[in-house]
Design an enzyme around this catalytic site. Sequence first.
Site: not given
Ligand SMILES: Cc1cc2nc3c(=O)[nH]c(=O)nc-3n(C[C@H](O)[C@H](O)[C@H](O)COP(=O)(O)OP(=O)(O)OC[C@H]3O[C@@H](n4cnc5c(N)ncnc54)[C@H](O)[C@@H]3O)c2cc1C
Length: 385
Positions: A132, A157, A363-364, A366-367
């Site tokens: 995030s 990816i 893609e971002g 819910a939070q």
């Molecule tokens: C199947 C799949 C395909 C994907 N494809 C791509 C892709 O093609 N390219 C790419 O670059 N990425 C891709 N992603 C990555 C995806 O964009 C990230 O998983 C997503 O941005 C969330 O990051 P994270 O998993 O590290 O969760 P984190 O950022 O670690 O978040 C964990 C939790 O904490 C919450 N959180 C984090 N920060 C805050 C805040 N400031 N306030 C409140 N809550 C917060 C989040 O909402 C979540 O509930 C993919 C992910 C999946 C699962």
Amino acid sequence: MIGFDLTAEQKALQERAKRFSKEVILPVAAKHDRDGTFPIDVMKRAHQEGFLTPLVPKGYGGGGLGILDTCIISEELAAGCMGIYVSIFVSTLALYPIIKFGTEDQKERFLRPFCSKYTLASYCLSEVTVGSDPASMKTTALLDGDHYILNGTKMWITNGGYADFYLVFATTDPEKRHKGIISLIVPSGLEGVSHGEPIDKMGQRASNTTAMTFKNVKVPKENLLAGEGEGFKKAMAALDITRPMIGIGAVGIARAAMELATQYAKKRIQFGVPIAQHQSIQFMLADMAKDIEAARLLIWKAAWFADQGIRNSKEAAMAKAFAADTAMRVTTDAVQIYGGMGYTKWHPVEKLMRDAKVIQIYEGTAQIMRLVIARHLLQEVEKTL
Ligand SMILES: Cc1cc2nc3c(=O)[nH]c(=O)nc-3n(C[C@H](O)[C@H](O)[C@H](O)COP(=O)(O)OP(=O)(O)OC[C@H]3O[C@@H](n4cnc5c(N)ncnc54)[C@H](O)[C@@H]3O)c2cc1C
């Protein structure tokens, strides 16, 4: 004035996508979900149909369509299978920044060949420790003469194992946070580019998701997209366009779940009548219908803003968040309406529920969508004080 009619061209696009979804995607969706395999044949046919390149201007061989037109196609494809749709969509996520910010030379080298022969692209922003908060990314790109030397590992990816080139975000100086981020177009054939094994996921299992490693990759300076320090802004601008396109995928899933649940409710007899005659089932179906309609309208508005060149960060976040939550709720209720049958792999509603979940994450999350909406809201209120 506001109009809700689709043009004759949009109706034709919708019809074509609906047919493709029904005849090409749906028949193989369950198999690719079960086996976790990538649907190469479907992808090739999608390329022939122009579904991989809708936003690329006609001058480079693309569809020359708008964001709203593309959303209309996308709803139909996702209704067939979200995992297959996302594999198609992700190329647009990688191509859009090139369409919008690329030099003429980059458009000639990457857009034109993409349209003329089957090619895939990936968007590489996330890392294991960076989700995030992409401004804290660790992947580095250090200028050395005519090349950037790219080092780091990207995570999650989509299309990672199949892409012909990657749009990679990296930092020239981690201390600079988002101001240090650049984006580079990295062909898969460059030495030092490798991908991991497909990740075994809960849903959207037809899509290929891998880690990507870039080890001392020499990327020509001409592959820098926009200027140094511009990468983060460009990545975010791309998300404003592509969030409605993911959100409409959620609408496609939800619609498919509602149609299945409605058909089942009319056939399943309990207490001597079809369960559709029980009011609590009708209320679940009614909630599905109203939320799907609302989600679609939010997305069409965000897409229409983008087509008009109006900044749509808030609208895109609202649309994506609402649509993703709607898909989760609708698919969960569809499983409920199917009762025990919904909890088995004998019926497709459990797949739809698994496929919906990740839309609240990628893609971002819910939070993060709510943070974007709240930030805009607070800024707007501040202006009125
Ligand atoms: C199947 C799949 C395909 C994907 N494809 C791509 C892709 O093609 N390219 C790419 O670059 N990425 C891709 N992603 C990555 C995806 O964009 C990230 O998983 C997503 O941005 C969330 O990051 P994270 O998993 O590290 O969760 P984190 O950022 O670690 O978040 C964990 C939790 O904490 C919450 N959180 C984090 N920060 C805050 C805040 N400031 N306030 C409140 N809550 C917060 C989040 O909402 C979540 O509930 C993919 C992910 C999946 C699962």
